[in-house]
Design a protein around this motif. Sequence first.
Motif, PDB file in Angstrom:
ATOM      1  N   SER A   4       0.830  -1.204   0.000  1.00  0.00           N
ATOM      2  CA  SER A   4       0.000   0.000   0.000  1.00  0.00           C
ATOM      3  C   SER A   4       0.860   1.247   0.000  1.00  0.00           C
ATOM      4  N   LEU A   5       0.223   2.361  -0.266  1.00  0.00           N
ATOM      5  CA  LEU A   5       0.876   3.658  -0.124  1.00  0.00           C
ATOM      6  C   LEU A   5       1.001   3.931   1.366  1.00  0.00           C
ATOM      7  N   TRP A  65       6.183   3.510   0.107  1.00  0.00           N
ATOM      8  CA  TRP A  65       5.321   2.356  -0.123  1.00  0.00           C
ATOM      9  C   TRP A  65       5.540   1.350   0.996  1.00  0.00           C
ATOM     10  N   SER A  66       4.485   0.759   1.461  1.00  0.00           N
ATOM     11  CA  SER A  66       4.568  -0.302   2.451  1.00  0.00           C
ATOM     12  C   SER A  66       4.760  -1.618   1.721  1.00  0.00           C
ATOM     13  N   VAL A  67       5.756  -2.390   2.157  1.00  0.00           N
ATOM     14  CA  VAL A  67       6.040  -3.689   1.542  1.00  0.00           C
ATOM     15  C   VAL A  67       5.993  -4.782   2.603  1.00  0.00           C
ATOM     16  N   GLN A  68       5.982  -6.016   2.161  1.00  0.00           N
ATOM     17  CA  GLN A  68       5.842  -7.163   3.058  1.00  0.00           C
ATOM     18  C   GLN A  68       7.005  -7.302   4.033  1.00  0.00           C
ATOM     19  N   ASP A  69       8.244  -7.198   3.501  1.00  0.00           N
ATOM     20  CA  ASP A  69       9.418  -7.438   4.331  1.00  0.00           C
ATOM     21  C   ASP A  69      10.656  -6.868   3.647  1.00  0.00           C
ATOM     22  N   GLU A  70      11.817  -7.104   4.239  1.00  0.00           N
ATOM     23  CA  GLU A  70      13.074  -6.585   3.690  1.00  0.00           C
ATOM     24  C   GLU A  70      13.351  -7.131   2.296  1.00  0.00           C
ATOM     25  N   ALA A  71      13.046  -8.396   2.059  1.00  0.00           N
ATOM     26  CA  ALA A  71      13.254  -8.982   0.730  1.00  0.00           C
ATOM     27  C   ALA A  71      12.418  -8.244  -0.316  1.00  0.00           C
TER      28      ALA A  71
END
Length: 104
Positions: A4-5, A65-71
């Motif tokens: 998400s933003l 942006w929000s992402v799942q994780d570091e990867a």
Amino acid sequence: MIKSLAYLGVRSPDYREWERFGPEVLGLQAAGHGPDGAVRLRLDEVAHRIVIHPGERNAVAYIGWSVQDEAAARAVTARVNAHVIEACRATPEECAERKVEGFY
């Protein structure tokens, strides 16, 4: 990859007008100022989602942006770098300023 933003930072010569426009017109909560005088606005439980920095012209400064994780963050960064836009890991001070765990 991108969930998400997370936040938006812009620059504007009229950044101070957002102190009134954000709360009175958009219904956002004033969330203090940044070290450069930036107007911070909150719309939920997060410290701030929109930041309007002083600038010579109206322009987007950054998009978070929000992402799942570091990867996932590294994968998005690789895609950005593939377009000849250099992205590098933020310093702890930069992360503290945006009130996030980390960013590129």
